[in-house]
Design a protein around this motif. Structure first.
Motif, PDB file in Angstrom:
ATOM      1  N   ILE A   2      -0.797  -3.922  -7.511  1.00 25.75           N
ATOM      2  CA  ILE A   2      -2.201  -3.865  -7.102  1.00 25.75           C
ATOM      3  C   ILE A   2      -2.782  -5.266  -6.999  1.00 25.75           C
ATOM      4  N   ASP A   7       0.826  -1.209   0.000  1.00 28.46           N
ATOM      5  CA  ASP A   7       0.000   0.000   0.000  1.00 28.46           C
ATOM      6  C   ASP A   7       0.859   1.257   0.000  1.00 28.46           C
ATOM      7  N   THR A  19      -4.272  -6.885  -3.646  1.00 27.99           N
ATOM      8  CA  THR A  19      -5.660  -7.353  -3.642  1.00 27.99           C
ATOM      9  C   THR A  19      -5.739  -8.809  -3.203  1.00 27.99           C
ATOM     10  N   GLY A  69     -10.779   0.534  -4.615  1.00 32.22           N
ATOM     11  CA  GLY A  69      -9.607   0.646  -5.470  1.00 32.22           C
ATOM     12  C   GLY A  69      -9.747  -0.155  -6.749  1.00 32.22           C
ATOM     13  N   ARG A 110     -11.888   1.667  -9.331  1.00 26.16           N
ATOM     14  CA  ARG A 110     -11.192   2.764  -9.985  1.00 26.16           C
ATOM     15  C   ARG A 110     -10.187   2.256 -11.016  1.00 26.16           C
ATOM     16  N   SER A 134      -5.938   2.123   4.470  1.00 29.02           N
ATOM     17  CA  SER A 134      -6.026   2.530   3.085  1.00 29.02           C
ATOM     18  C   SER A 134      -5.196   3.787   2.923  1.00 29.02           C
ATOM     19  N   ARG A 135      -5.077   4.249   1.711  1.00 27.98           N
ATOM     20  CA  ARG A 135      -4.187   5.383   1.448  1.00 27.98           C
ATOM     21  C   ARG A 135      -4.443   6.502   2.443  1.00 27.98           C
TER      22      ARG A 135
END
Length: 593
Positions: free
Chosen positions: A175, A140, A179, A194, A197, A287-288
């Motif tokens: 990613i 992340d 995931t 995410g 997007r 998360s971010r």
């Protein structure tokens, strides 16, 4: 590639830093500049994309001029190098930043000076990490280094077509790895935004679409999962003339049969805990993370082992303000600076009941028994959701060298300042820029930049509460055809109730606020509702007494307790209530008579 600035306390190293996982940017100290599209910018990009390697003169000619190089190409290239060196000198960087070597040029960079090196280093560390949570957190952090439009200000077709696709593929593979860890750990809901997007940014990427469909299926959205599989199949056939691979086909069959793709399609699983009742949880990932730069830096500085034995820090604020996120974020930062693996201890059971100090102490001993010998011993312990000081084991706050403690609480816990010399950080709502940045990080730059005014309006409608902002962002991500302005209009009639996600009861502003009130004394709840309904947004103690229909002497302890419970903010001679809390108070069913 370094320069030094002499400060009163000694010499402080300040490096010239570059970001290339987005528009090419150069930063030095607090100064940051996006470089203009130019031939020197192309030269710099070519060197940074091949950091620590020799880039031949021929390769640089090709990147800068393609097939239209000037007659005096070598002299023109030397002019570009000279202009870059002059720019570096402006910031006190020596000419050796760009090394002239036989056959070409080289630029030395490391994780502190170039985001691409940092990204790859984090991905490598993630592959070496033993714990899934640690791997996920590193991935992340690596993905957070990416920004929109890499090389947008680098006018080189050679770099954009020959190098950029490989960089993008690195990001997509990362990613996919992140995931897969989230799905394996049952964090399906966290994976969805995410994936939505990225699947729309890269509509032909089969691996991302497959993971999106699997996540949708695991959250009970079978129709949406099948629709995503139909979408990727149609795209691949139309654009490439091929069918999806066997992994997508097998997932579709499993969905149609109602089978689990590797496990039952039930909702997110509860993480396995060390203790059969609650215990020490695997340390979570965030998360971010956006905003809170000042408070994060202050807490991180307090955790510095050079300051002496263990430190106690209290992070306090109302529900949904982001206390746990800040604590987890800082604990991970401390780990990456050399501290041991952090631990998360819960001070409240899932049913809302407080855990006794003895139970928490047992969890602490279990954690210490699992710390491997030979590794970093000093680590951060996050004790989350403390309701009263008596829950905190005495030995947790002792000044011992092997740990620091971050306590999160909806209460102020000012007594810890007296007892243990704790630092207290009371979180407020985000400011406008932080709120917009958080929404933008969730939605992506293209969607955010398309409606900047609506994005600001949405931040305001959410009261700048992190929880509310994330709920609104998740709603938009799961409805990709909806505009930001549509959500603003939809929230207007009843935003306090509509700031909720239907598939996750915890993602509800009303439920978070109501859960907090359920823990408090009914007389205090009644005072909160009366003040939210009758007092002005900014009011004095006399105004508060009038709203409570009591004397100033009787109102004072109630006001003080509401401040301590983070339901009021006390300023110089006045009180305020956060906007969302005030809206919630007005809408409470408890009558005000």
């Amino acid at each position: 590639m370094t320069s030094e600035i002499v400060t009163e306390g000694g010499r402080q190293d300040r490096r010239l830093r570059f970001r290339i996982l987005g528009p090419l940017t150069m930063a030095h100290g607090a100064d940051s500049v996006v470089l203009p599209p130019s031939k020197p910018t192309i030269l710099l990009a070519a060197l940074l994309l091949n950091a620590n390697k020799v880039v031949t003169v021929e390769a640089l000619w090709q990147a800068i001029w393609n097939d239209e190089r000037p007659a005096a190409a070598r002299a023109a290239l030397q002019t570009c190098v000279l202009r870059l060196r002059q720019l570096f000198t402006k910031y006190g960087i020596s000419n050796s930043a760009i090394e002239t070597v036989p056959g070409g040029y080289r630029m030395v960079a490391d994780a502190r000076t170039l985001d691409l090196v940092h990204f790859r280093e984090l991905v490598r560390h993630a592959a070496e990490a033993h714990e899934p949570a640690a791997r996920l957190d590193l991935l992340d952090e690596a993905l957070a280094l990416w920004h929109d439009a890499p090389l947008a200000n680098v006018p080189s077709d050679v770099l954009r077509t020959g190098v950029l696709p490989g960089l993008v593929e690195e990001r997509l593979r990362t990613i996919e790895r992140a995931t897969d860890i989230r799905l394996a750990c049952g964090q399906v809901g966290a994976a969805l935004p995410g994936l939505w997007r990225v699947s729309r940014e890269h509509p032909g990427h089969e691996g991302i679409s497959k993971r999106l469909a699997e996540s949708l299926y695991r959250t009970g959205r079978q129709a949406d999962a099948l629709a995503e599989i139909r979408r990727i199949r149609s795209y691949l056939r139309t654009e490439l003339g091929v069918d999806p691979g066997t992994a997508v086909e097998q997932l579709e069959i499993a969905i149609l049969r109602g089978e689990g793709p590797g496990q039952p399609p039930a909702g997110p699983r509860t993480p396995v805990r060390a203790d059969s009742r609650y215990g020490v949880e695997p340390f979570p990932t965030t998360s971010r993370f956006t905003g809170r730069a000042d408070v994060s830096a202050a807490i991180l500085a307090a955790l510095d082992p050079d300051r002496g034995p263990g430190t106690a820090i209290v992070v306090t604020g109302p529900p949904g303000i982001g206390k746990t996120a800040v604590a987890v974020h800082v604990a991970r930062l401390a780990q990456r600076r050399g501290a041991g693996t952090p631990s998360l201890l819960r001070a409240t059971d899932p049913d809302g009941l407080p855990r006794a100090a003895g139970q928490i102490a047992a969890d602490l001993h279990a954690r210490r028994a699992r710390v491997p010998t030979g590794g970093p011993q000093r680590a951060v312990i996050v004790l989350d959701d403390v309701r009263e000081i008596q829950q905190i084991p005495a030995d947790l706050l002792c000044c011992v060298p092997d740990r620091s403690v971050i306590v999160t609480s909806r209460m102020s816990l000012a007594g810890l300042v007296v007892r243990s010399g704790a630092q207290v950080h009371r979180l407020d709502v985000l400011d406008q820029e932080e709120s917009v940045a958080l929404l933008g990080s969730l939605l992506g730059a293209d969607r955010a930049d398309a409606e900047p005014a609506a994005l600001r309006a949405l931040a305001t409608a959410c009261g700048h509460f992190p929880l509310a902002l994330r709920i609104a962002g998740a709603r938009l991500l799961t409805r990709p055809k909806m505009q930001v302005s549509d959500v603003v209009a939809w929230l207007a009639p009843d935003r306090i109730d509509r700031l909720a996600l239907p598939d996750d009861p915890q993602m509800s502003v009303v439920q978070r606020f109501r859960g907090w009130l359920d823990r408090l004394d009914p007389a205090l709840v009644d005072a909160f509702v009366r003040l939210g309904s009758a007092a002005p947004p900014v009011f004095t103690a006399a105004d508060g007494a009038a709203a409570l229909r009591t004397t100033a002497a009787d109102a004072e302890p109630l006001l003080d307790q509401l401040v301590d419970a983070n339901l009021l903010e006390e300023g110089s001679g006045h009180y305020t209530m956060h906007e969302l809390l005030r809206v919630f108070a007005r809408g409470c069913a408890r009558p005000v008579s």
